[in-house]
Design a protein around this motif. Sequence first.
Motif, PDB file in Angstrom:
ATOM      1  N   THR A  52     -96.234 -17.275 -15.840  1.00  0.00           N
ATOM      2  CA  THR A  52     -95.844 -17.890 -14.568  1.00  0.00           C
ATOM      3  C   THR A  52     -96.922 -18.881 -14.161  1.00  0.00           C
ATOM      4  O   THR A  52     -98.101 -18.519 -14.075  1.00  0.00           O
ATOM      5  CB  THR A  52     -95.759 -16.799 -13.479  1.00  0.00           C
ATOM      6  OG1 THR A  52     -95.043 -15.691 -14.002  1.00  0.00           O
ATOM      7  CG2 THR A  52     -95.089 -17.330 -12.222  1.00  0.00           C
ATOM      8  N   GLY A  80     -89.289 -29.150 -18.943  1.00  0.00           N
ATOM      9  CA  GLY A  80     -90.218 -30.233 -19.261  1.00  0.00           C
ATOM     10  C   GLY A  80     -90.597 -30.089 -20.726  1.00  0.00           C
ATOM     11  O   GLY A  80     -89.800 -29.589 -21.543  1.00  0.00           O
ATOM     12  N   THR A  81     -91.833 -30.483 -21.064  1.00  0.00           N
ATOM     13  CA  THR A  81     -92.272 -30.354 -22.456  1.00  0.00           C
ATOM     14  C   THR A  81     -92.545 -28.879 -22.796  1.00  0.00           C
ATOM     15  O   THR A  81     -92.072 -28.371 -23.818  1.00  0.00           O
ATOM     16  CB  THR A  81     -93.556 -31.189 -22.687  1.00  0.00           C
ATOM     17  OG1 THR A  81     -93.292 -32.517 -22.240  1.00  0.00           O
ATOM     18  CG2 THR A  81     -93.950 -31.206 -24.145  1.00  0.00           C
ATOM     19  N   THR A  82     -93.272 -28.213 -21.881  1.00  0.00           N
ATOM     20  CA  THR A  82     -93.614 -26.805 -22.132  1.00  0.00           C
ATOM     21  C   THR A  82     -93.165 -25.890 -20.996  1.00  0.00           C
ATOM     22  O   THR A  82     -93.306 -24.674 -21.094  1.00  0.00           O
ATOM     23  CB  THR A  82     -95.151 -26.638 -22.294  1.00  0.00           C
ATOM     24  OG1 THR A  82     -95.799 -26.950 -21.040  1.00  0.00           O
ATOM     25  CG2 THR A  82     -95.707 -27.536 -23.392  1.00  0.00           C
ATOM     26  N   SER A  83     -92.664 -26.482 -19.910  1.00  0.00           N
ATOM     27  CA  SER A  83     -92.308 -25.674 -18.729  1.00  0.00           C
ATOM     28  C   SER A  83     -90.805 -25.532 -18.593  1.00  0.00           C
ATOM     29  O   SER A  83     -90.034 -26.378 -19.060  1.00  0.00           O
ATOM     30  CB  SER A  83     -92.898 -26.308 -17.459  1.00  0.00           C
ATOM     31  OG  SER A  83     -92.273 -27.544 -17.189  1.00  0.00           O
TER      32      SER A  83
END
Length: 161
Positions: A52, A80-83
């Motif tokens: 988190t 997103g890219t990693t989220s």
Amino acid sequence: MAGKDRALTLRFLAEPADVNFGGKVHGGAVMKWIDLAAYACAAGWSGKYCITVYAGGIRFVQPIHVGNIVEVNAKVIYTGTTSMHVALDVRAGDPKDSERHLTTHCIVIMVAVDDGGKPSEVPEWIPVDGEDIKLRDSALRLMDMRKRIGAEMEAHVKPAG
Ligand SMILES: CC(=O)SCCNC(=O)CCNC(=O)[C@H](O)C(C)(C)COP(=O)(O)OP(=O)(O)OC[C@H]1O[C@@H](n2cnc3c(N)ncnc32)[C@H](O)[C@@H]1OP(=O)(O)O
């Protein structure tokens, strides 16, 4: 399989151990359930361990009573890219009937990480229908607002010492 299931529901009973001095479920217990559902949703979407990074906009709409059946719904509304931005709502009601009322909602951002704890890429979620496009657009607007809130919060983060 990663990139397949963007939503899930946790379903269980509110137990006596979850209740505060006023006889209602602790806000902290609800926040823990939200974090668990956000984790399970993000881990399912990414196929990776997730942590988190942000929780916000939590609104306690109505109390939950001991013995209520609780449903925590989590769904990815932006990647997103990693989220992964996960929208959550909690509903509760008497298990003897099918009526459930909204008790809490919020947004949690989870980040997928690799074995070294570094952010790791997630499959892209692309909204298709109008409702999902609205949710994605709302997530983008919230990102923008958070940047401004983050700048304001800097005044409250004092260096240790
Ligand atoms: C299992 C658990 O739940 S643990 C519970 C508590 N959580 C934690 O302890 C996490 C503590 N935080 C961390 O370890 C770090 O912040 C990490 C590893 C999550 C991210 O590290 P960072 O150096 O911030 O990585 P980076 O800048 O690349 O950001 C990674 C992603 O997080 C997003 N992010 C970082 N901070 C925030 C924030 N405050 N709000 C929203 N999103 C954020 C970034 O936008 C980025 O998303 P993207 O790749 O989709 O563009």
